[in-house]
Design an enzyme around this catalytic site. Structure first.
Site, PDB file in Angstrom:
ATOM      1  N   GLY A  36       0.815  -1.216   0.000  1.00 32.32           N
ATOM      2  CA  GLY A  36       0.000   0.000   0.000  1.00 32.32           C
ATOM      3  C   GLY A  36       0.844   1.260   0.000  1.00 32.32           C
ATOM      4  O   GLY A  36       0.508   2.256  -0.646  1.00 32.32           O
ATOM      5  N   ASP A  37       1.951   1.222   0.716  1.00 33.05           N
ATOM      6  CA  ASP A  37       2.880   2.344   0.740  1.00 33.05           C
ATOM      7  C   ASP A  37       3.390   2.626  -0.674  1.00 33.05           C
ATOM      8  O   ASP A  37       3.424   3.768  -1.122  1.00 33.05           O
ATOM      9  CB  ASP A  37       4.043   2.023   1.686  1.00 33.05           C
ATOM     10  CG  ASP A  37       5.133   3.078   1.663  1.00 33.05           C
ATOM     11  OD1 ASP A  37       4.836   4.258   1.949  1.00 33.05           O
ATOM     12  OD2 ASP A  37       6.294   2.724   1.355  1.00 33.05           O
ATOM     13  N   SER A  38       3.745   1.583  -1.383  1.00 33.83           N
ATOM     14  CA  SER A  38       4.284   1.746  -2.741  1.00 33.83           C
ATOM     15  C   SER A  38       3.246   2.243  -3.729  1.00 33.83           C
ATOM     16  O   SER A  38       3.518   3.144  -4.519  1.00 33.83           O
ATOM     17  CB  SER A  38       4.866   0.422  -3.237  1.00 33.83           C
ATOM     18  OG  SER A  38       5.965   0.053  -2.460  1.00 33.83           O
TER      19      SER A  38
END
Length: 148
Positions: A36-38
């Site tokens: 999700g961060d990416s």
């Protein structure tokens, strides 16, 4: 046409690299936050290219960092949380409550945990192919930030 291009990118990643289907429901909340961060970072970089245009990369990076930092993600989830379905809220809370072995560098523990939940939700929506829903939530969150 645009949706098929997005589908083609995701399908291309899977097909060309020979990857199997991943069930996001079977992944830990921290793994969901990892992806999700990416994907959130990529969405914000794409957004800034369109809204800020051709500017110096260090300025784009600084602007990206101001949006993807834990404090901003925490503010965004505060705005979008009432919009979440029961299932989306459960994914967010699993991420928020996960025991992380890393600590916040430049954020409060509360912001860091809320941001982890936000990233877990983004990862879940991405891996489950719910791109429109992910973008609807990102858009609502972005509109709440004072972007300069």
């Amino acid at each position: 046409m645009e949706e098929s291009l997005t589908q083609n990118l995701t399908e291309s990643i899977k097909n060309v690299l020979g990857l199997k289907e991943i069930s996001p429901a079977q992944l830990s909340p921290l793994v969901l936050a990892y992806i999700g961060d990416s994907i959130f970072d990529l969405v914000i970089k794409t957004y800034l290219l369109d809204t800020k245009g051709n500017m110096q990369v260090n300025k784009l990076n600084k602007k990206t960092s101001s949006i993807v930092k834990a404090e901003s993600q925490s503010a965004m989830i505060g705005v979008i949380e009432p919009m979440l379905s029961e299932h989306e809220e459960a994914v967010y809370k699993r991420g928020r409550n996960a025991k992380s072995y890393t600590s916040a560098k430049n954020a409060s523990i509360s912001d860091y945990r809320r941001a982890t939940g936000f990233e877990a939700l983004m990862g879940y929506l991405y891996l489950s192919g719910q791109y429109e829903r992910m973008m609807e939530l990102v858009k609502a969150g972005l509109e709440s930030l004072e972007l300069k």
